[in-house]
Design an enzyme around this catalytic site. Structure first.
Site, PDB file in Angstrom:
ATOM      1  N   GLU A  54       0.842  -1.200   0.000  1.00  0.00           N
ATOM      2  CA  GLU A  54       0.000   0.000   0.000  1.00  0.00           C
ATOM      3  C   GLU A  54       0.874   1.246   0.000  1.00  0.00           C
ATOM      4  OE1 GLU A  54      -2.866   2.381   3.140  1.00  0.00           O
ATOM      5  OE2 GLU A  54      -2.873   0.187   3.218  1.00  0.00           O
TER       6      GLU A  54
ATOM      7  N   THR B  49      -4.737   6.161   2.503  1.00  0.00           N
ATOM      8  CA  THR B  49      -4.942   7.527   2.984  1.00  0.00           C
ATOM      9  C   THR B  49      -5.746   8.328   1.966  1.00  0.00           C
ATOM     10  OG1 THR B  49      -2.704   7.304   3.924  1.00  0.00           O
ATOM     11  CG2 THR B  49      -3.831   9.349   4.339  1.00  0.00           C
TER      12      THR B  49
ATOM     13  N   LYS C 251     -10.729  -1.745   7.270  1.00  0.00           N
ATOM     14  CA  LYS C 251      -9.501  -1.341   7.952  1.00  0.00           C
ATOM     15  C   LYS C 251      -9.875  -0.823   9.334  1.00  0.00           C
ATOM     16  CE  LYS C 251      -5.872   2.196   7.583  1.00  0.00           C
ATOM     17  NZ  LYS C 251      -5.168   3.098   6.644  1.00  0.00           N
TER      18      LYS C 251
END
Length: 197
Positions: free
Chosen positions: A44, A71, A129
């Site tokens: 990621e 993000t 997440k």
């Protein structure tokens, strides 16, 4: 996403998901290549890395593994990630606009949340997440697992490599690690090819 999805299969195999916040696009590409060479199948990148979309495009062109972007908080970022070839998308919190772009593009989304309600809602759509995971720790994850037994949970945030096994035992599908991963190639290979639970 089903548990048999290739991305989820890769995450289950490697157990740790590197989350890169690099000082430059070049550094992100170099570090990602180190992970891939060590047997890591999914990485990621994050939008906090300058030139992250260029790094993603370069890595995607190499055709190795699953390259994700994390993000993400806006539709514009998400569109750039999709255009650069992201294999998966990650948000740190519930992000309806990111969700809309992900759904329209067909790119898998790992949506973030912290409260049980946020995580349950995200898990109802796909992998969730748990962020920031270190606040609640493995016990919090165990509690989530008790009420969401079929959820794919990926705790991330403030977790060290040494702490990862506790989260895996508590029911994590994989654990996001943002720092502390070894630099030594042999140590990295051991980390991604040895079962950690």
């Amino acid at each position: 996403m089903e548990a048999t999805d290739p991305l989820l299969t890769a995450l289950a195999a490697q157990r740790l998901l590197p989350v890169l916040r690099s000082p430059s696009a070049e550094a992100a590409v170099d570090r990602t290549r180190q992970f891939l060479d060590a047997g890591c199948q999914a990485v990621e990148l994050t939008t906090s890395t300058p030139g992250w979309d260029g790094a993603l495009a370069a890595l995607t062109a190499e055709g190795r593994g699953f390259m994700g972007v994390g993000t993400l908080s806006t539709a514009e970022q998400t569109e750039r990630a999709v255009a650069a070839g992201a294999s998966f998308l990650v948000t740190p919190f519930p992000a309806p606009r990111v969700r809309e772009v992900a759904a329209a593009s067909g790119v898998p989304l790992i949506e973030g949340g912290y409260t049980p309600g946020e995580i349950a809602e995200a898990a109802g759509r796909g992998p969730a997440k748990v962020f920031p995971a270190h606040v609640g720790g493995p016990k919090f994850l165990s509690s989530l697992r008790a009420i969401l037994p079929d959820a794919v949970l990926i705790p991330t945030g403030g977790i060290s490599v040494e702490e990862a096994p506790a989260y895996l035992k508590a029911g994590a599908w994989a654990v996001g690690i943002g720092s502390g991963l070894p630099e030594d190639p042999a140590a990295l290979t051991r980390l991604f090819t040895t079962t950690t639970d």
